[in-house]
Write a protein that holds these residues in place. Structure first.
Motif, PDB file in Angstrom:
ATOM      1  N   ASN A  14       0.844  -1.204   0.000  1.00 45.78           N
ATOM      2  CA  ASN A  14       0.000   0.000   0.000  1.00 45.78           C
ATOM      3  C   ASN A  14       0.878   1.252   0.000  1.00 45.78           C
ATOM      4  OD1 ASN A  14      -2.389   1.468   0.036  1.00 45.78           O
ATOM      5  ND2 ASN A  14      -2.527   1.475   2.264  1.00 45.78           N
ATOM      6  N   GLU A  15       1.954   1.209  -0.814  1.00 49.62           N
ATOM      7  CA  GLU A  15       2.897   2.338  -0.860  1.00 49.62           C
ATOM      8  C   GLU A  15       2.233   3.631  -1.291  1.00 49.62           C
ATOM      9  OE1 GLU A  15       3.324  -0.584  -2.207  1.00 49.62           O
ATOM     10  OE2 GLU A  15       5.324  -1.428  -1.803  1.00 49.62           O
ATOM     11  N   SER A  16       1.138   3.546  -2.049  1.00 54.70           N
ATOM     12  CA  SER A  16       0.460   4.751  -2.526  1.00 54.70           C
ATOM     13  C   SER A  16      -0.178   5.538  -1.388  1.00 54.70           C
ATOM     14  CB  SER A  16      -0.611   4.386  -3.560  1.00 54.70           C
ATOM     15  OG  SER A  16      -1.592   3.549  -2.979  1.00 54.70           O
ATOM     16  N   ALA A  17      -0.240   4.932  -0.202  1.00 59.37           N
ATOM     17  CA  ALA A  17      -0.789   5.644   0.957  1.00 59.37           C
ATOM     18  C   ALA A  17       0.170   6.715   1.464  1.00 59.37           C
ATOM     19  CB  ALA A  17      -1.104   4.668   2.078  1.00 59.37           C
ATOM     20  N   LEU A  18       1.427   6.700   0.964  1.00 58.27           N
ATOM     21  CA  LEU A  18       2.437   7.650   1.417  1.00 58.27           C
ATOM     22  C   LEU A  18       2.669   8.737   0.379  1.00 58.27           C
ATOM     23  CD1 LEU A  18       5.079   5.159   2.888  1.00 58.27           C
ATOM     24  CD2 LEU A  18       3.249   6.355   4.103  1.00 58.27           C
ATOM     25  N   VAL A  19       2.576  10.000   0.817  1.00 54.95           N
ATOM     26  CA  VAL A  19       2.849  11.155  -0.040  1.00 54.95           C
ATOM     27  C   VAL A  19       4.062  11.867   0.548  1.00 54.95           C
ATOM     28  CG1 VAL A  19       1.999  13.357  -0.899  1.00 54.95           C
ATOM     29  CG2 VAL A  19       0.427  11.411  -0.664  1.00 54.95           C
ATOM     30  N   PHE A  20       5.193  11.827  -0.147  1.00 58.92           N
ATOM     31  CA  PHE A  20       6.426  12.405   0.368  1.00 58.92           C
ATOM     32  C   PHE A  20       6.517  13.894   0.023  1.00 58.92           C
ATOM     33  CE2 PHE A  20       7.360   7.883  -0.073  1.00 58.92           C
ATOM     34  CZ  PHE A  20       7.896   7.604   1.174  1.00 58.92           C
ATOM     35  N   GLU A  21       6.927  14.691   1.009  1.00 54.72           N
ATOM     36  CA  GLU A  21       7.104  16.129   0.802  1.00 54.72           C
ATOM     37  C   GLU A  21       8.403  16.556   1.477  1.00 54.72           C
ATOM     38  OE1 GLU A  21       6.511  19.849  -0.693  1.00 54.72           O
ATOM     39  OE2 GLU A  21       5.355  18.031  -1.138  1.00 54.72           O
ATOM     40  N   ILE A  22       9.233  17.309   0.740  1.00 51.62           N
ATOM     41  CA  ILE A  22      10.539  17.754   1.250  1.00 51.62           C
ATOM     42  C   ILE A  22      10.371  19.016   2.099  1.00 51.62           C
ATOM     43  CG2 ILE A  22      12.863  18.504   0.633  1.00 51.62           C
ATOM     44  CD1 ILE A  22      12.241  15.587  -0.024  1.00 51.62           C
ATOM     45  N   PHE A  23      10.937  18.987   3.281  1.00 42.75           N
ATOM     46  CA  PHE A  23      10.916  20.113   4.206  1.00 42.75           C
ATOM     47  C   PHE A  23      11.875  21.195   3.717  1.00 42.75           C
ATOM     48  CE2 PHE A  23      12.575  21.778   8.434  1.00 42.75           C
ATOM     49  CZ  PHE A  23      11.450  22.541   8.723  1.00 42.75           C
ATOM     50  N   ASN A  24      11.440  22.446   3.793  1.00 41.82           N
ATOM     51  CA  ASN A  24      12.250  23.553   3.291  1.00 41.82           C
ATOM     52  C   ASN A  24      13.313  24.048   4.269  1.00 41.82           C
ATOM     53  OD1 ASN A  24      11.243  23.693   0.746  1.00 41.82           O
ATOM     54  ND2 ASN A  24       9.875  25.428   1.108  1.00 41.82           N
ATOM     55  N   GLY A  25      13.308  23.532   5.501  1.00 40.59           N
ATOM     56  CA  GLY A  25      14.405  23.863   6.406  1.00 40.59           C
ATOM     57  C   GLY A  25      14.054  24.706   7.601  1.00 40.59           C
ATOM     58  N   GLU A  26      12.881  25.329   7.622  1.00 40.72           N
ATOM     59  CA  GLU A  26      12.536  26.204   8.743  1.00 40.72           C
ATOM     60  C   GLU A  26      11.105  25.965   9.193  1.00 40.72           C
ATOM     61  OE1 GLU A  26      13.676  27.696  11.573  1.00 40.72           O
ATOM     62  OE2 GLU A  26      15.164  28.324  10.100  1.00 40.72           O
ATOM     63  N   CYS A  27      10.905  25.823  10.483  1.00 43.44           N
ATOM     64  CA  CYS A  27       9.554  25.669  11.036  1.00 43.44           C
ATOM     65  C   CYS A  27       8.951  27.063  11.207  1.00 43.44           C
ATOM     66  CB  CYS A  27       9.605  24.927  12.373  1.00 43.44           C
ATOM     67  SG  CYS A  27       7.968  24.667  13.097  1.00 43.44           S
ATOM     68  N   SER A  28       8.523  27.622  10.092  1.00 42.19           N
ATOM     69  CA  SER A  28       7.956  28.980  10.071  1.00 42.19           C
ATOM     70  C   SER A  28       6.488  28.914   9.664  1.00 42.19           C
ATOM     71  CB  SER A  28       8.717  29.849   9.071  1.00 42.19           C
ATOM     72  OG  SER A  28       8.533  29.349   7.752  1.00 42.19           O
ATOM     73  N   LYS A  29       5.777  29.996   9.882  1.00 46.31           N
ATOM     74  CA  LYS A  29       4.372  30.039   9.477  1.00 46.31           C
ATOM     75  C   LYS A  29       4.241  29.852   7.969  1.00 46.31           C
ATOM     76  CE  LYS A  29       2.657  32.841  13.315  1.00 46.31           C
ATOM     77  NZ  LYS A  29       2.033  34.122  13.736  1.00 46.31           N
ATOM     78  N   THR A  30       5.195  30.391   7.214  1.00 49.37           N
ATOM     79  CA  THR A  30       5.169  30.233   5.761  1.00 49.37           C
ATOM     80  C   THR A  30       5.278  28.761   5.368  1.00 49.37           C
ATOM     81  OG1 THR A  30       6.228  32.388   5.485  1.00 49.37           O
ATOM     82  CG2 THR A  30       6.292  30.890   3.594  1.00 49.37           C
ATOM     83  N   GLU A  31       6.211  28.042   5.998  1.00 50.99           N
ATOM     84  CA  GLU A  31       6.392  26.627   5.686  1.00 50.99           C
ATOM     85  C   GLU A  31       5.204  25.800   6.171  1.00 50.99           C
ATOM     86  OE1 GLU A  31       8.725  23.161   4.368  1.00 50.99           O
ATOM     87  OE2 GLU A  31       8.073  25.136   3.701  1.00 50.99           O
ATOM     88  N   ILE A  32       4.694  26.123   7.333  1.00 45.16           N
ATOM     89  CA  ILE A  32       3.520  25.403   7.846  1.00 45.16           C
ATOM     90  C   ILE A  32       2.341  25.568   6.897  1.00 45.16           C
ATOM     91  CG2 ILE A  32       1.790  25.383   9.702  1.00 45.16           C
ATOM     92  CD1 ILE A  32       4.179  26.174  11.590  1.00 45.16           C
ATOM     93  N   ASP A  33       2.110  26.794   6.432  1.00 43.40           N
ATOM     94  CA  ASP A  33       1.003  27.040   5.495  1.00 43.40           C
ATOM     95  C   ASP A  33       1.220  26.303   4.175  1.00 43.40           C
ATOM     96  OD1 ASP A  33      -0.295  28.607   7.340  1.00 43.40           O
ATOM     97  OD2 ASP A  33       0.410  30.520   6.500  1.00 43.40           O
TER      98      ASP A  33
END
Length: 364
Positions: free
Chosen positions: A55-74
């Motif tokens: 069930n690998e399709s259950a995983l959606v990978f997203e690369i973190f941009n490096g900072e836990c900021s409101k912009t990145e959270i949004d």
């Protein structure tokens, strides 16, 4: 008087547990957003997929941009909605995990925390530290609940630098002493209640585990080995310390850590390395018995945690500069005010210099 203890919904730890990820969290959602670094994706993508084999399709990978900021959270929130994900998995270090917690909170989804290091006790907590896009501290996001699951795969963790595990020991070292002080002062804990007996017992078990297994775990990890001692220390660093600090309370040790952030030469230290020295300072403030001080210094010296200002990188320990540290440690709202006695910047300055002298004497 309310007694409150909080904890993650599920804590999983073991060698190779990431390969059994679906078994542990499959009931929490049908489609999972996996937030991780580009390097983390390269190292762990196949392992994560193996954890969802069939069930690998259950995983959606997203690369973190490096900072836990409101912009990145949004940004991550938008990806979560666009990909129709109903749960979030954070894989990596502190900022990735804090971002995953925040995204899940705002999107009202479960969150699964998968640390790749055991360097702090933050993974189990109901808290995210938010920064600006430039990396400057902005605010604490206090969450209404702890993560739905925390998974510690010790196969992954033993491949991280040994210094990170030692840093986690330094953070965990403060747990018992800070909880003890908060209870003596009848102060409230992180969820706003008073500590339970269970919280203090876990904090004390955390300390006992460090003394029993800390050096053995360090030596094992330096060879890339996962032993029972390593498993015990990972649990102490993450789970016992996490529950102990959040449900027991914070005291002078973490405030002194915050104070040392004003010195540029301390910026290269890990969180737990500064907290370990802060623990010595707290014990000096309390005028702890000599045998307790020697036990703590002996543990620190055995695993490579600092017991002197020189080991902290502070070559010029003049009273004026140390007073700057002390003032920051005593700022309004700091946890040093949870101690069972009044503490002034002058007290802290003297305690820092005395802790340094004790450390130098011990090493000599």
């Amino acid at each position: 008087m309310s007694r409150i203890m909080i904890a993650p919904g599920k804590y999983i730890q073991g060698y190779g547990e990431l390969k059994r990820l679906k078994d542990h969290i499959g009931a929490m959602g049908n489609r999972f957003l996996v937030l991780l670094s580009r390097g983390g994706l390269g190292r762990l993508e196949s392992t994560l997929k193996a954890g969802f084999r069939g069930n690998e399709s259950a995983l959606v990978f997203e690369i973190f941009n490096g900072e836990c900021s409101k912009t990145e959270i949004d940004r991550i929130r938008a990806v979560c909605r666009d990909k129709k994900c109903d749960a979030v998995i954070g894989v990596g270090g502190g900022k990735i995990l804090d971002t995953a917690k925040a995204v899940a909170y705002y999107e009202k989804t479960p969150v699964i925390i998968v640390p790749t290091i055991a360097s702090t006790d933050a993974p189990c907590s109901a808290l995210s530290v938010i920064y600006t896009d430039e990396g400057v501290f902005s605010e604490y996001l206090v969450l209404p609940k702890n993560p739905d699951a925390v998974l510690m795969d010790t196969e992954v963790i033993v491949n991280a630098p040994a210094r990170l595990l030692v840093s986690g020991m330094g953070d965990a070292l403060a747990t018992y002493f800070e909880a003890r002080a908060c209870i003596a002062a009848d102060k409230t804990n992180m969820p706003g209640g008073h500590a339970t007996k269970a919280a203090l017992a876990l904090a004390e078990l955390c300390y006992d585990t460090l003394l029993e297994d800390g050096l053995k775990a360090l030596l094992a990890v330096e060879t890339g080995s996962c032993t029972k001692a390593v498993e015990n220390i990972v649990e102490a660093n993450t789970f016992l310390s996490g529950l102990g600090f959040e449900s027991g309370g914070l005291g002078a040790a973490h405030a002194v850590h915050n104070g040392f952030t004003v010195l540029e030469e301390c910026h290269g230290l890990y969180h737990g390395e500064k907290v370990a020295f802060g623990t010595l300072v707290q014990l000096v403030l309390e005028n702890a018995p000599e045998d307790e001080l020697e036990e703590v210094m002996g543990f620190c010296a055995s695993v490579g945690l600092p017991v002197t200002l020189e080991e902290m990188g502070v070559k010029e320990a003049d009273r004026v500069r140390i007073m700057d540290v002390a003032r920051a440690a005593c700022a309004p709202g700091e946890t040093i005010h949870n101690m069972p006695f009044a503490v002034s910047p002058e007290d802290v300055c003297s305690a820092i210099l005395a802790a340094d002298a004790l450390g130098r004497h011990f090493l000599a």
